[in-house]
Design a protein around this motif. Structure first.
Motif, PDB file in Angstrom:
ATOM      1  N   LEU A 277       4.071  -1.894  -0.320  1.00 25.48           N
ATOM      2  CA  LEU A 277       4.405  -0.632   0.334  1.00 25.48           C
ATOM      3  C   LEU A 277       5.453  -0.885   1.403  1.00 25.48           C
ATOM      4  O   LEU A 277       5.162  -1.502   2.428  1.00 25.48           O
TER       5      LEU A 277
ATOM      6  N   ARG B 275       4.452  -2.630   4.721  1.00 27.35           N
ATOM      7  CA  ARG B 275       3.184  -2.154   5.273  1.00 27.35           C
ATOM      8  C   ARG B 275       1.966  -2.773   4.602  1.00 27.35           C
ATOM      9  O   ARG B 275       0.912  -2.923   5.212  1.00 27.35           O
ATOM     10  N   PHE B 276       2.086  -3.084   3.318  1.00 30.87           N
ATOM     11  CA  PHE B 276       0.924  -3.602   2.577  1.00 30.87           C
ATOM     12  C   PHE B 276       1.458  -4.315   1.352  1.00 30.87           C
ATOM     13  O   PHE B 276       2.344  -3.805   0.682  1.00 30.87           O
TER      14      PHE B 276
ATOM     15  N   PRO C 286      -0.309  -6.817  -1.639  1.00 30.80           N
ATOM     16  CA  PRO C 286      -1.371  -7.664  -2.177  1.00 30.80           C
ATOM     17  C   PRO C 286      -0.882  -9.040  -2.629  1.00 30.80           C
ATOM     18  O   PRO C 286      -1.652 -10.006  -2.574  1.00 30.80           O
TER      19      PRO C 286
ATOM     20  N   GLU D  67       2.850  -9.205   5.445  1.00 33.29           N
ATOM     21  CA  GLU D  67       2.501  -7.832   5.808  1.00 33.29           C
ATOM     22  C   GLU D  67       2.813  -7.547   7.264  1.00 33.29           C
ATOM     23  O   GLU D  67       2.528  -8.354   8.145  1.00 33.29           O
TER      24      GLU D  67
ATOM     25  N   SER E  20       5.866   9.056   1.751  1.00 34.06           N
ATOM     26  CA  SER E  20       6.159   7.964   2.688  1.00 34.06           C
ATOM     27  C   SER E  20       7.030   6.888   2.069  1.00 34.06           C
ATOM     28  O   SER E  20       7.215   5.829   2.669  1.00 34.06           O
ATOM     29  N   GLY E  21       7.527   7.138   0.858  1.00 30.61           N
ATOM     30  CA  GLY E  21       8.303   6.115   0.164  1.00 30.61           C
ATOM     31  C   GLY E  21       7.432   5.140  -0.608  1.00 30.61           C
ATOM     32  O   GLY E  21       7.904   4.114  -1.076  1.00 30.61           O
ATOM     33  N   PHE E  22       6.128   5.458  -0.748  1.00 29.60           N
ATOM     34  CA  PHE E  22       5.180   4.517  -1.353  1.00 29.60           C
ATOM     35  C   PHE E  22       4.886   4.823  -2.827  1.00 29.60           C
ATOM     36  O   PHE E  22       4.031   4.166  -3.439  1.00 29.60           O
ATOM     37  N   ALA E  23       5.532   5.821  -3.414  1.00 29.76           N
ATOM     38  CA  ALA E  23       5.222   6.178  -4.802  1.00 29.76           C
ATOM     39  C   ALA E  23       5.523   5.016  -5.743  1.00 29.76           C
ATOM     40  O   ALA E  23       6.356   4.157  -5.444  1.00 29.76           O
ATOM     41  N   GLY E  24       4.843   4.995  -6.884  1.00 25.23           N
ATOM     42  CA  GLY E  24       5.123   4.007  -7.926  1.00 25.23           C
ATOM     43  C   GLY E  24       4.227   2.786  -7.909  1.00 25.23           C
ATOM     44  O   GLY E  24       4.477   1.838  -8.643  1.00 25.23           O
ATOM     45  N   GLU E  25       3.161   2.803  -7.102  1.00 23.60           N
ATOM     46  CA  GLU E  25       2.239   1.655  -7.069  1.00 23.60           C
ATOM     47  C   GLU E  25       1.286   1.739  -8.267  1.00 23.60           C
ATOM     48  O   GLU E  25       0.045   1.738  -8.111  1.00 23.60           O
TER      49      GLU E  25
ATOM     50  N   HIS F  50      -1.999  -0.336  -9.275  1.00 21.80           N
ATOM     51  CA  HIS F  50      -3.288  -0.182  -8.599  1.00 21.80           C
ATOM     52  C   HIS F  50      -4.019   1.100  -8.972  1.00 21.80           C
ATOM     53  O   HIS F  50      -4.913   1.543  -8.258  1.00 21.80           O
TER      54      HIS F  50
ATOM     55  N   CYS G   9      -5.701  -6.409  -3.949  1.00 24.12           N
ATOM     56  CA  CYS G   9      -5.520  -5.244  -3.065  1.00 24.12           C
ATOM     57  C   CYS G   9      -6.817  -4.865  -2.377  1.00 24.12           C
ATOM     58  O   CYS G   9      -6.816  -4.035  -1.471  1.00 24.12           O
TER      59      CYS G   9
ATOM     60  N   ALA H 225      -1.726   6.334  -5.475  1.00 28.01           N
ATOM     61  CA  ALA H 225      -0.967   5.099  -5.713  1.00 28.01           C
ATOM     62  C   ALA H 225       0.300   5.413  -6.501  1.00 28.01           C
ATOM     63  O   ALA H 225       1.378   4.910  -6.196  1.00 28.01           O
TER      64      ALA H 225
ATOM     65  N   ASP I 235       2.078   9.145  -4.231  1.00 29.67           N
ATOM     66  CA  ASP I 235       2.185   9.204  -2.775  1.00 29.67           C
ATOM     67  C   ASP I 235       2.333  10.636  -2.259  1.00 29.67           C
ATOM     68  O   ASP I 235       3.309  10.963  -1.576  1.00 29.67           O
TER      69      ASP I 235
END
Lengths: 325, 325
Positions: free
Chosen positions: A78, A86-87, A89, A95, A161-166, A169, A181, B259, B262
């Motif tokens: 992230l 930010r995060f 795994p 981090e 927050s720009g965190f899409a696409g994880e 998980h 994670c 995830a 977002d």
């Protein structure tokens, strides 16, 4: 083309730091690869920054251009819009690192942009690879874990927050194996390079993969994913069966993502994509059976990344040149 | 406001067909509800069209306006951009129906638009409800199954074929119970109204939910979801525990979607949302534990739909007035 169109991209992975300088046409003018320093893995993130700077220095010395090219950094996890990790795994020691600010102190005469590594890879595939002209698409990178990037209207979809696409998980089995994670049964436990290693060792422990086990000295615990892909390339039917199992898990997650996002095309990158048709053929077959309403859908193209493993570094350079989306 | 701003929306469900006429401010001027005809459930989709037309006629007769208001229809499942229902696990008898063309033949003087029911609900929530001002959001409707709609940049994200948002068919346990879609372990088997019924009967069969079982005559198989929500409202601790279990499954799917996408806010609609805090409080708690990198995220708001169960019909009217996105 002018010097002003040059850009440097650095892709930070758990095992290597790979950097490229690209010209205005996206061609790689120079490339440099360093091992991610071991001391970093024991808790000294400063060493990681120095390695990144070393890659930038090597590239800058080889191809001296003025003004100094902008630098883009791709990192797994992230990454917020201020360039802070930010995060992560698979890069937990880093981090909280404010990559952007820390690198800017040294590279004061350049612009520095930090972005999620899979988003970088998708940027490169959009501009020069398998996502060219794709309005609604998806990129997954199969490495130690699974990274992801979503394409809508031909652009990256980044989320609040720009965190899409994880995508790695997504939980696909709440009672599955633990994930770095902190969760359980995440998709990447099954369909990544790490997942292949786990599936392979399970197969070996169950008495399958006999030739592969013999090759690694007889201990099923010594079997790694690349042993399986190598054996599969030579036609080993037990190894092909493990890759088909991996393909089934790949398809399961892609079917989930297709139900949610309805992409026209999914591009598979990362080290595991090197398995090519040995992985993608069984994945395509399983996908058609797994996706909701398969026969009612026009079909989803599953293809390998056009830029292979270089996509992350090339894309980081593009982000440096053109900014985050 | 003029007559020209009036629009009719009809939400087709497995048990009822609910229609509204709304004015230019989105206020419901008139509403009509008919039971989804039984004969339709045995294979005569024409009866369903007649029921939809009857709802339109009732509303048109009550509020005569010129020109005749446009009509929007919300249906569950994969609706293509030509208004054809391509796949529908909970309305299988209507699969392949060209709602748009068939209704246009009778409603020749009006425009007719057909859209996925959850997308309709999200349109209403965007304009008048809990998604107002939300750039990156998500709507899930918890009914017999789970519908979904994705919001990006304050607009619906529809995907390559208009099929995006089928979030109920994310597989969360490949060895889970069979789903009407043909898959196994889909999220909606756990976190929908149907999922609540299943969780409740499992709890009852295991000797829990003693007061509820007594109320329905002693047979665990007679327990339905609404028996549990009613008992929970009265403070029955065993019923509250089943709702907490449902909340955990709701949170698991929302964590997966967070995830991937977002979102800043997720709006929960559909019949099950009536359980309110009894469901959403445990879901919020579980979400924070389940979502990847929870402590690194700024928080995702989980709220009930502002328009409740009417969102689908109101949204269908808005789609009729303003077009699909």
């Amino acid at each position: 083309m002018t010097d002003g169109e040059m850009a440097i991209g650095v892709d930070i992975g758990g095992t290597k730091v790979f950097g490229v300088m690209v010209d205005g046409a996206g061609e790689i003018v120079s490339a440099a690869k360093l091992t991610t320093p071991r001391s970093f893995r024991t808790g000294d993130p400063q060493v990681l920054l120095e390695t990144v700077l070393e890659v930038v220095d090597v590239l800058s010395a080889r191809v001296p251009v003025q003004p100094a090219p902008p630098v883009g950094i791709g990192v797994p996890g992230l990454v917020d819009r201020a360039g802070r990790l930010r995060f992560s795994p698979h890069l937990p020691e880093a981090e909280g690192l404010e990559f952007g600010n820390l690198l800017l102190r040294t590279l004061a005469n350049r612009s520095v942009v930090v972005e999620n590594d899979a988003n970088c890879a998708a940027r490169a595939e959009l501009e020069f690879g398998s996502l060219q002209g794709v309005a609604d698409g998806l990129m997954v990178t199969l490495g130690t874990g699974i990274g992801g990037a979503l394409i809508s209207g031909g652009r990256l979809l980044t989320g609040a927050s720009g965190f899409a696409g994880e995508v790695g998980h997504m939980v696909v089995d709440p009672s599955g194996p633990p994930c770095p994670c902190g969760g359980r049964g995440c998709w990447e436990r099954y369909a990544s390079g790490g997942g292949l290693g786990r599936l392979a060792r399970e197969a070996a422990a169950a008495g399958r993969l006999t030739a592969v086990v013999e090759d690694v000295g007889g201990d099923p615990e010594n079997v790694h994913g690349e042993d399986v892909t190598n054996a599969a390339r030579s036609g080993d039917s037990e190894a092909l069966a493990v890759l088909a199992e991996l393909g089934w898990w790949l398809a399961l997650g892609l079917a989930n993502l297709t139900a949610v996002l309805d992409p026209r095309r999914c591009v598979v990158g990362g080290g595991l994509a090197e398995a090519g048709a040995l992985l993608l053929d069984p994945a395509r077959k399983a996908f058609d059976e797994l996706v909701e309403g398969g026969r009612a859908r026009p079909g989803m193209e599953l293809v390998a990344a056009g830029l292979g493993e270089r996509a992350g570094a090339v894309g980081a350079a593009l982000v440096a040149r053109d900014g985050r989306q």
